[in-house]
Design an enzyme around this catalytic site. Structure first.
Site, PDB file in Angstrom:
ATOM      1  N   LYS A  99       0.842  -1.207   0.000  1.00  0.00           N
ATOM      2  CA  LYS A  99       0.000   0.000   0.000  1.00  0.00           C
ATOM      3  C   LYS A  99       0.873   1.251   0.000  1.00  0.00           C
ATOM      4  CE  LYS A  99      -2.791   1.008   3.560  1.00  0.00           C
ATOM      5  NZ  LYS A  99      -3.980   0.897   4.425  1.00  0.00           N
ATOM      6  N   GLU A 109      10.467  -5.641   3.244  1.00  0.00           N
ATOM      7  CA  GLU A 109      10.540  -7.013   2.742  1.00  0.00           C
ATOM      8  C   GLU A 109      10.138  -7.089   1.268  1.00  0.00           C
ATOM      9  OE1 GLU A 109       9.113  -6.101   5.583  1.00  0.00           O
ATOM     10  OE2 GLU A 109       9.523  -7.551   7.173  1.00  0.00           O
ATOM     11  N   GLY A 111      -4.466  -3.276   5.793  1.00  0.00           N
ATOM     12  CA  GLY A 111      -3.823  -4.445   5.182  1.00  0.00           C
ATOM     13  C   GLY A 111      -4.548  -5.740   5.486  1.00  0.00           C
ATOM     14  N   ARG A 112      -4.869  -5.976   6.754  1.00  0.00           N
ATOM     15  CA  ARG A 112      -5.499  -7.258   7.130  1.00  0.00           C
ATOM     16  C   ARG A 112      -6.947  -7.342   6.685  1.00  0.00           C
ATOM     17  NH1 ARG A 112      -4.052  -4.116  11.266  1.00  0.00           N
ATOM     18  NH2 ARG A 112      -5.557  -3.369  12.785  1.00  0.00           N
ATOM     19  N   GLU A 151      -3.876  -8.738  15.355  1.00  0.00           N
ATOM     20  CA  GLU A 151      -3.370  -7.409  15.010  1.00  0.00           C
ATOM     21  C   GLU A 151      -4.440  -6.342  15.262  1.00  0.00           C
ATOM     22  OE1 GLU A 151      -0.088  -5.959  11.936  1.00  0.00           O
ATOM     23  OE2 GLU A 151      -1.892  -6.567  10.884  1.00  0.00           O
ATOM     24  N   HIS A 203      -4.614 -35.427  15.893  1.00  0.00           N
ATOM     25  CA  HIS A 203      -3.422 -36.245  16.107  1.00  0.00           C
ATOM     26  C   HIS A 203      -2.249 -35.384  16.568  1.00  0.00           C
ATOM     27  CE1 HIS A 203      -5.028 -39.962  14.226  1.00  0.00           C
ATOM     28  NE2 HIS A 203      -5.860 -39.076  13.734  1.00  0.00           N
ATOM     29  N   LYS A 214      10.409  -1.825  13.595  1.00  0.00           N
ATOM     30  CA  LYS A 214      10.901  -1.228  12.335  1.00  0.00           C
ATOM     31  C   LYS A 214      11.975  -0.178  12.611  1.00  0.00           C
ATOM     32  CE  LYS A 214       6.565  -1.694   9.725  1.00  0.00           C
ATOM     33  NZ  LYS A 214       5.496  -0.966   9.026  1.00  0.00           N
TER      34      LYS A 214
END
Lengths: 530, 530
Positions: A216, A222, A273-274, A360, A391, A506
């Site tokens: 965005k 990254e 974002g999420r 978040e 399991h 950051k």
């Protein structure tokens, strides 16, 4: 209507709820009638069954009072009609408009004139659809005039987890329906081995691969590092990167209108974002992988479920009821964790997306005005698909010393329809029988002479189920959770739409890379070779 | 030496520990000297740094007392020398012998004579190695005389999560080293879409695919259903399933010495599913995918780390120290969850394996003799790789209302070596800088005028790191966690090696499938179409 923004512990209904702690014994109340009757209907054929939750008529009635007192649906209306709900960043919160109009038009001023939010999102969806159709029809080709066969999303966090979970969820469905258009891959981690691995999987088809760069802000560390890693590789393969890459970004980012990209599609600051899976962030890769019609069906399911979230009665509003039960479990019963357990291999990464969406959004310690709160907020969310989890970690869920509330998700039909009958039942029937058995086992337990074989029961779970996992049901399922998280944020009176907690890391990372770190941080960095 | 088996809360050292709650402020103590000095050395170049944990000299000294009083290394010695540590199932616990002899020979009687446990495991490892070499050398071929190119493990729980996590962890390393022999895939879920998806990925190469059926008992519902689904598919493709399938099972299972399989390899009752990655359960797929030498190196790392777990001093025994710090966090500080955060995309599924290993082992509510316990046992374990998690659930870890202890894992070098310099640093350096920054951010926090931007800090983390993720370091890392879990089980005085909590679900599932369910269970099943 004037909205109150009061802390949870100031609500009269919450005080009543606190007095109703531990009131329900599932062993006493869970019978056939309740199993059939304690169910709310969502959209797109989604059912929310809460028969095995620790609630009764009285608790539900106080929950309705809490919903009314906290003005949950009124706050939702304010949100989708453009109020500045994200107080910290002073932003509107408009992801619901990505899939449809719920109330009044949301209009706002920009340097280029008045903008209608829904109009802008729809314009971008159509632009993505048009681009995807041209790629599929061979009207957009690579340098050699060949069609593109694979698509790779480069993004992280909200630009990765949701779109990746959704692509995985629809892959098998699309193959069986003949809707599979391109293979979808994802690069997210700044670990260079992530990009290297994906590139080496695709190495033979790299000239027919399209990359989607998603950021965005256009400044995500990254994503930019991975972009350059990929571009370097494309260059060494003799390819023109600008013919292999599109961007999804905001109109003010360095990636906008940039000739380095074959095309650019836009979101704005009102899409977190999420919450961006239903924007071009999810739309580009989903439309390229499965076709724009599949993405549209997915949005249709989400929009129908958003309408369900407008219902004032908790018995008709699955997200609001789920939210209230979650708050009861967190703040009255005192449970710190919730597990999400889809009995569907297609949803293998859906819990990871919900982990982000929930933790978040609601992992906050101050209220939306920056004031103090005196109660727990968002729980830890984790989960893996069943029957695999049975399991693995279910041992602790059944016999551990803490109670972990559970959310099961199930479907009557598999996606592929391929199946086999062994010992009188198909695999799909076995899957669903296991799910039903787990609900009963957790709630009702079992006595035994051997203390190691005792199941105390009284472990609450809910069940969301539908006929089959399709684009529509997936959209509705996603919207159910997004809206549940939103309602919980309203109840806790926090800002669910910022993420200040990611900033400090950051800043310190930049210090380390600039050689400006000191003390313990400098030592930790040097231990790791930085 | 006579061993005591006392509950944690009866230990004098534990009572002292309880009085040391909340004693350490990380903001006060965490400096450069501590960051460098609070470190224990493991095997294969593994370091365990606990500078950012809430401990000090006094607490560590009481932890050493607790280790001595609970006879942790003596109990470990009893375990690897063949005592019946799995009290519930009356079994020895011998997974350490899969990778080497640690003490006296473990001999026991069988119908066919005296057996040496280590000898049996080594014989099976060599049989697997021989088989894998023949497949790679083209001495074992398909019906058309072609070599096998892909391998698919069919198993669930311990027969899936560990081997899958390890194959993912070594895939990129093996490719770069030229050690990649065959592509590895996994089918686990009884959801028929799981097998269908894998088969359709492999459909063009199905005639050159080898399947490994893994079930210790030979009766696992999911695995047998998937076996028949795969066999049905092979038959329809005109292939002879018995030429495409090997089995890993126990010598008494229906899969043993069965002509339906090309070969069978064995484990015994002393290897629990979640501890079977270093047996033929992991060995077959790892040896076929990467070669027997890689599997041997992996075992070598694990064995070296097992030796580290024999050290009596907590400062020299990484697993024991990690275990004690975990118990302090769980039972003194009262934290209910632990996150495992590898800064390595190769370890993307390693937390899922540890989730099983830990939660299935230590999610118990009675002691090893079936008596009561009055304290919390195993925490919830979850995790995703960094930096991905930073853009997801770290918000809650930094600013949520609960403290979640963290375990970071990092490596100085990437596996591939492929990298690019952007803004003055490589991606690998960025990855490690992020990791270092997170440790400091969680521990030290940050003040701010804006309450939403305040980081309270005081959130503890440890760091396990090594030069590079190789088969040796991976083996050591796995053994570190297996041994940590074992030591915690000793401290809690529980049986970490049974899993009675998985039985009730199996019984109720059978009832449902046999049409014998009643009440709520019958309704839940019918809602799901069963």
């Amino acid at each position: 209507m004037e909205l109150n923004w009061d802390n949870l512990d100031t609500l009269e209904a919450f005080k009543k709820l606190l007095s109703l702690k531990g009131q329900v014994s599932l062993k006493e109340v869970l019978n056939a009638e309740r199993a059939a009757g304690f169910c709310a209907e969502g959209a797109a054929g989604l059912h929310y069954n809460y028969a095995a939750k620790q609630v009764n008529g009285q608790i539900l009635s106080v929950m309705q009072e809490a919903a009314d007192e906290a003005q949950l649906t009124e706050k939702f209306k304010a949100l989708y009609e453009g109020a500045v709900i994200n107080t910290g960043e002073k932003r509107k919160v408009l992801h619901h408009l990505l899939r449809g109009q719920l109330g009044k038009d949301v209009l706002y001023e920009t340097p280029s004139g008045t903008k209608n939010a829904r109009g802008f999102y729809e314009e971008q969806r159509l632009a993505v659809a048009d681009f995807a159709r041209k790629v599929h029809a061979g009207k957009i080709l690579n340098e050699k005039g060949e069609t593109f066969t694979a698509v790779v999303q480069i993004g992280i966090g909200g630009s990765d987890l949701g779109p990746r979970a959704i692509c995985l969820a629809l892959e098998e469905w699309a193959r069986v329906q003949g809707a599979q258009k391109m293979d979808a891959h994802f690069i997210s981690n700044v670990d260079p081995d992530d990009a290297d691995r994906v590139i080496n999987v695709l190495i033979r088809d790299i000239s027919r691969t399209l990359f989607i760069l998603v950021s965005k802000s256009g400044t995500t560390q990254e994503t930019l590092a991975n972009e350059l890693l990929v571009k370097d590789f494309l260059k060494k393969a003799g390819l023109d990167a600008s013919k292999h890459m599109i961007a999804v970004t905001s109109e003010t980012s360095p990636l906008a209108n940039n000739p380095d990209y074959l095309a650019s599609f836009y979101i704005d600051d009102f899409i977190g974002g999420r919450y961006s899976s239903t924007s071009a962030v999810g739309g580009a890769v989903i439309s390229l992988a499965f076709g724009p019609d599949v993405f549209e069906a997915f949005l249709k399911g989400a929009h129908a479920q958003d309408k369900n979230a407008c219902e004032k009665q908790i018995g008709k509003n699955t997200a609001m009821l789920d939210a209230l039960i979650g708050v009861y479990e967190r703040n009255v019963q005192g449970y710190p964790v919730t597990a999400i357990l889809p009995y569907s291999q297609a949803l293998s990464r859906f819990p990871a997306h919900l982990q982000q969406a929930d933790m978040e959004s609601n992992g906050k310690s101050v209220n939306r005005a920056g004031g103090p709160i005196n109660y727990a907020t968002g729980p830890v969310i984790f989960g893996e698909p069943g029957t695999n989890g049975q399991h693995s970690f279910y041992q602790l869920l059944h016999q551990g010393t803490d109670t972990i509330p559970l959310q099961f998700i199930g479907f009557l039909q598999s996606q592929s329809g391929t199946d086999i009958t062994v010992d009188g039942s198909t695999s799909q029937k076995k899957l669903c029988a296991n799910l039903a058995a787990q609900i009963a086992a957790f709630a009702l337990g079992k006595d035994d002479e051997n203390p190691a074989k005792v199941f105390t029961g009284e472990r609450p779970s809910s069940l969301i189920y539908a006929e089959r996992l399709t684009p529509e049901t997936l959209g509705a399922l996603l919207a159910h959770y997004e809206n549940k998280i939103m309602f919980q944020g309203f109840l806790w009176n926090i800002n669910s739409f910022d993420q200040e907690g990611v900033q400090l890391g950051k800043i310190l990372t930049k210090k380390v890379l600039a050689g400006q770190s000191e003390g313990a941080l400098k030592v930790f960095a040097s231990l790791l070779g930085v």
